[in-house]
Design an enzyme around this catalytic site. Structure first.
Site, mmCIF file in Angstrom:
data_model
loop_
_atom_site.group_PDB
_atom_site.id
_atom_site.type_symbol
_atom_site.label_atom_id
_atom_site.label_comp_id
_atom_site.label_asym_id
_atom_site.label_seq_id
_atom_site.Cartn_x
_atom_site.Cartn_y
_atom_site.Cartn_z
ATOM 1 N N LYS A 1 36.659 26.550 39.328
ATOM 2 C CA LYS A 1 37.531 26.787 37.988
ATOM 3 C C LYS A 1 37.575 25.861 36.939
ATOM 4 O O LYS A 1 37.471 26.503 35.869
ATOM 5 C CB LYS A 1 38.983 26.855 38.595
ATOM 6 C CG LYS A 1 39.265 28.130 39.618
ATOM 7 C CD LYS A 1 40.603 28.322 40.325
ATOM 8 C CE LYS A 1 40.499 29.254 41.401
ATOM 9 N NZ LYS A 1 41.830 29.157 42.124
ATOM 10 N N GLN B 1 47.061 25.852 43.066
ATOM 11 C CA GLN B 1 46.025 26.377 44.278
ATOM 12 C C GLN B 1 46.620 26.377 45.504
ATOM 13 O O GLN B 1 47.489 25.455 45.898
ATOM 14 C CB GLN B 1 44.756 25.148 44.402
ATOM 15 C CG GLN B 1 43.836 25.393 45.208
ATOM 16 C CD GLN B 1 42.695 26.846 44.754
ATOM 17 O OE1 GLN B 1 42.580 27.028 43.610
ATOM 18 N NE2 GLN B 1 42.754 27.428 45.912
ATOM 19 N N ASP C 1 47.308 33.745 37.597
ATOM 20 C CA ASP C 1 46.734 34.041 38.835
ATOM 21 C C ASP C 1 47.319 35.606 39.008
ATOM 22 O O ASP C 1 46.897 36.227 40.236
ATOM 23 C CB ASP C 1 47.203 33.199 39.861
ATOM 24 C CG ASP C 1 46.273 32.400 40.193
ATOM 25 O OD1 ASP C 1 45.096 32.525 40.227
ATOM 26 O OD2 ASP C 1 46.510 30.999 40.797
#
Ligand code: NAD
Length: 295
Positions: A54, A98, A121
């Site tokens: 990412k 994460q 997200d």
């Protein structure tokens, strides 16, 4: 039957070039570089790899990226304090934490502590709710990437029977909602299957488009699908291999070698859904920088 690969690697390259072009326009017009912050707790091998991909992708498209690391023993309270600090930091447009997190930290609480405006997200209940009723929202990266891949290969969903296996909050559930929305990338009849589904094979055999997000290696076999189906394999499993330099290779939730010959289209693993997930996160971050969802 000859099948066509849905090449997420190549498609994601094109999308990254499009994003990079938009970023250079923003900067040319005197705007600020989009900035994504990622929080990584502990040193889980798979999470390290995902976050590294990412941050590398951010750099490729001209975003600023910050990685904030914490040891496994950080308390929930300390983590929330850091998130609240980032929520207030005008220099940062998007924040991801994460997953998975250590057991002593509630993932729900952490997700809810990110302000929806920075939740690129798309996991915050506000974004999930807005997506569900069709309002502008950050959409979870994996289902968003799958829709984009289908769109770019001109695979229509309208009137099709889409079967989703897996009901996780980040993949299966949002996927099923998006495919049934009344819009260009939806309009399909959706069946959502999960661990309690009876006669799974009877249902998967009806699928025009099958999305496998089960988390079980090579679960979908050729006897479970009809000829001409479109198969999207979300699964990622690292398996030992003596044929690769690294000593391991990736497998999906679909038994590719026997399933592919029956398909019209299929995603490979690696190089299918994975890269599309990352570009979707970049697209969400760009939306955040341009304040296009919440104004
Ligand atoms: P999860 O473990 O949260 O959910 C798995 C789902 O599969 C559950 O809802 C469960 O009900 C269902 N399931 C389990 N056994 C089943 C069975 N026998 N029959 C029918 N359904 C069954 O998984 P997730 O987070 O959605 O991830 C799924 C897979 O996708 C994993 O391999 C994960 O690593 C991978 N993944 C890949 C990406 C990507 O970018 N490619 C992103 C997220 C997840």
């Amino acid at each position: 039957m000859s099948y066509q690969l849905l090449d997420g690697k190549e498609t994601s390259k094109q999308i990254k070039a499009e994003i990079a072009e938009k970023v250079s326009q923003i900067i040319k017009n005197g705007g600020k570089q989009p900035h994504l912050a990622a929080i990584l707790v502990g040193n889980n091998g798979a999470s390290e790899t995902y976050v590294a991909h990412k941050t590398k992708s951010c750099v490729q498209v001209g975003f600023k990226s910050s990685l904030i690391r914490f040891d496994n023993d950080i308390s929930e309270c300390e983590l929330i304090e850091k998130i609240e600090e980032i929520n207030k930091n005008d220099d940062i447009n998007g924040l991801i934490v994460q997953l998975p997190l250590p057991e002593h930290i509630s993932e729900d609480k952490i997700i809810e502590s990110i302000i929806p405006e920075k939740d690129v997200d798309g996991f915050h209940p506000t974004n999930v709710g807005r997506m569900t009723v069709g309002l502008p929202a950050y959409i979870s990266a994996t289902p968003k990437g799958i829709l984009e891949l289908l769109k770019r290969y001109n695979i229509k969903t309208s009137g099709k029977h889409c079967v989703v296996i897996g009901r996780s909050n980040i993949v299966g559930k949002p996927m099923s909602i998006l495919l049934s929305q009344k819009n260009e990338t939806g309009n399909s009849t959706v069946t959502l299957c999960h661990s309690r589904t009876k006669n799974l094979k009877e249902i998967t055999l009806q699928a025009d488009i099958l999305i496998a997000a089960i988390g079980k290696q090579e679960f979908v076999t050729s006897d479970m699908i009809k000829d001409g189906v479109v198969v999207i394999d979300v699964g990622i499993h690292r398996v030992k291999s003596d044929k690769t330099k690294s000593g391991w290779k990736l497998k999906g939730d679909v038994k590719f070698d026997e399933v592919a010959p029956k398909c019209s289209y299929i995603t490979p693993v690696p190089g299918g859904v994975g890269p599309m997930t990352i570009v979707s996160l970049l697209q969400n971050t760009l939306l955040a920088a341009k304040k296009e969802i919440y104004g």
